[in-house]
Design a protein around this motif. Structure first.
Motif, PDB file in Angstrom:
ATOM      1  N   SER A  82     -82.215 -59.801 -21.169  1.00  0.00           N
ATOM      2  CA  SER A  82     -83.127 -58.737 -21.591  1.00  0.00           C
ATOM      3  C   SER A  82     -84.615 -59.546 -21.582  1.00  0.00           C
ATOM      4  CB  SER A  82     -83.049 -57.915 -22.855  1.00  0.00           C
ATOM      5  OG  SER A  82     -82.983 -58.881 -23.796  1.00  0.00           O
ATOM      6  N   ASP A  83     -85.689 -59.014 -21.818  1.00  0.00           N
ATOM      7  CA  ASP A  83     -86.885 -59.380 -21.987  1.00  0.00           C
ATOM      8  C   ASP A  83     -86.871 -60.456 -23.308  1.00  0.00           C
ATOM      9  OD1 ASP A  83     -87.857 -58.213 -19.713  1.00  0.00           O
ATOM     10  OD2 ASP A  83     -89.141 -56.786 -20.944  1.00  0.00           O
ATOM     11  N   ARG A  84     -86.031 -60.136 -24.178  1.00  0.00           N
ATOM     12  CA  ARG A  84     -86.141 -60.844 -25.621  1.00  0.00           C
ATOM     13  C   ARG A  84     -85.010 -61.882 -25.309  1.00  0.00           C
ATOM     14  NH1 ARG A  84     -87.610 -60.708 -30.493  1.00  0.00           N
ATOM     15  NH2 ARG A  84     -86.196 -61.598 -32.077  1.00  0.00           N
ATOM     16  N   THR A  86     -83.558 -63.694 -22.431  1.00  0.00           N
ATOM     17  CA  THR A  86     -83.789 -63.767 -20.855  1.00  0.00           C
ATOM     18  C   THR A  86     -82.436 -64.622 -20.120  1.00  0.00           C
ATOM     19  OG1 THR A  86     -84.731 -66.255 -21.204  1.00  0.00           O
ATOM     20  CG2 THR A  86     -86.222 -64.128 -21.118  1.00  0.00           C
TER      21      THR A  86
END
Length: 316
Positions: A82-84, A86
């Motif tokens: 996820s963006d948090r 990676t």
């Protein structure tokens, strides 16, 4: 290409990190067997008072917890990035293996100290009961080894799990030998010697696993990858003037990464050749080294851009 910069990314399509459904089933079965070993040997240690059996029980308990952690790590490792996060949870298997090695080291040191004490003050050990529990442990460990053997090369945790069960089997063999010696000679110190033997199995393995996992967490260069050779191969490519800021790390099992800044001739940005350079570098890295680079990032730049970067670093 913005300010003379461009990037190339090479991604792996192997997303399970070695935690396939088959390997997770193997871990689950091995955990069930090892949990049974722990329960049986704990009862045996209480009945016999054997240090060797107690140590083997503690070792098996650590291994059972390690298998459980490996099983949980396998599920977490499959969660998407996820963006948090990676990289997703791929590194959880490294943390789990480090925790296992730390626990094993503590068990090994405790066993060695207690065994030395008992060499001078041996306890009375019922050999028949000791032999029975040793044989039960050996049979169960051999069964778990058979289950895990096919997947032991998949990742850190699968390899650690297999080695744990292997060492448990050797520990059970030590308990059996101690029981036979006590039964035939009455030499009670055999129990302490078996305990020392089990400690000798545990400690080196714990250090090795700790060293390997720490190297990953410290982001050391992956074993088998020579960065001087990487630089030499890239510099030998046409239009390449130099290469700098080369970094290589391992995120998790089977996921080494490489990044570098590559200085090329100015003309590459005028005639559109920079894109071809990216392909050439990626092919070079993929084909010439023993370590398969799953993810690579390259920054193509001119000498002027490289000089400006050096000035920025100098002022930091």
């Amino acid at each position: 290409m913005g300010a003379g910069h461009s990037h190339a990314h090479s991604h792996s399509h192997d997303h399970d990190g070695g935690f396939s459904a088959h390997n997770r089933r193997r871990l689950a079965l091995a955990f069930a067997i090892t949990g049974g070993i722990v329960l049986a040997q704990a009862i045996g240690a209480l009945i016999t008072g054997s240090l060797a059996l107690l140590t083997d029980t503690a070792h098996a308990a650590v291994d059972a917890s390690g298998l459980l952690v490996a099983l949980l790590a396998g599920r977490l490792a499959l969660k998407p990035a996820s963006d948090r996060h990676t990289w997703g949870y791929r590194r959880i298997e490294v943390l789990a293996a480090l925790a296992q090695s730390t626990l094993l080291l503590a068990v090994g040191i405790y066993t060695a100290i207690e065994a030395v004490k008992r060499l001078f003050e041996p306890a009375e050990i019922p050999s028949t009961e000791l032999l029975i529990f040793g044989v039960l442990g050996l049979i169960a460990n051999l069964s778990a080894m058979l289950i895990l053997s096919a997947g032991r090369g998949a990742n850190f945790n699968m390899r650690a799990a297999f080695l744990e069960v292997l060492n448990d089997a050797l520990g059970s063999a030590g308990v059996i030998i101690a029981a036979i010696v006590i039964s035939t000679t009455g030499f009670m110190q055999a129990d302490s010697i078996a305990g020392l033997f089990i400690a000798a199995l545990i400690v080196p393995r714990a250090f090795t696993l700790m060293k390997e996992t720490t190297a990953v967490l410290m982001e050391f260069t992956p074993d088998g990858l020579d960065l001087e050779q990487v630089r030499a191969h890239i510099r030998a490519l046409p239009h390449v003037k130099d290469v700098h800021d080369v970094h290589a790390t391992t995120v998790a099992t089977g996921l080494p990464t490489l990044s570098a800044h590559i200085i090329v001739e100015d003309e590459c940005f005028h005639d559109g050749h920079a894109v071809d350079m990216l392909m050439s570098v990626r092919e070079c890295v993929a084909q010439h080294f023993d370590v398969s680079i799953k993810h690579s990032t390259f920054q193509i730049e001119t000498a002027r851009v490289a000089e400006s970067e050096e000035e920025q670093h100098a002022h930091q």
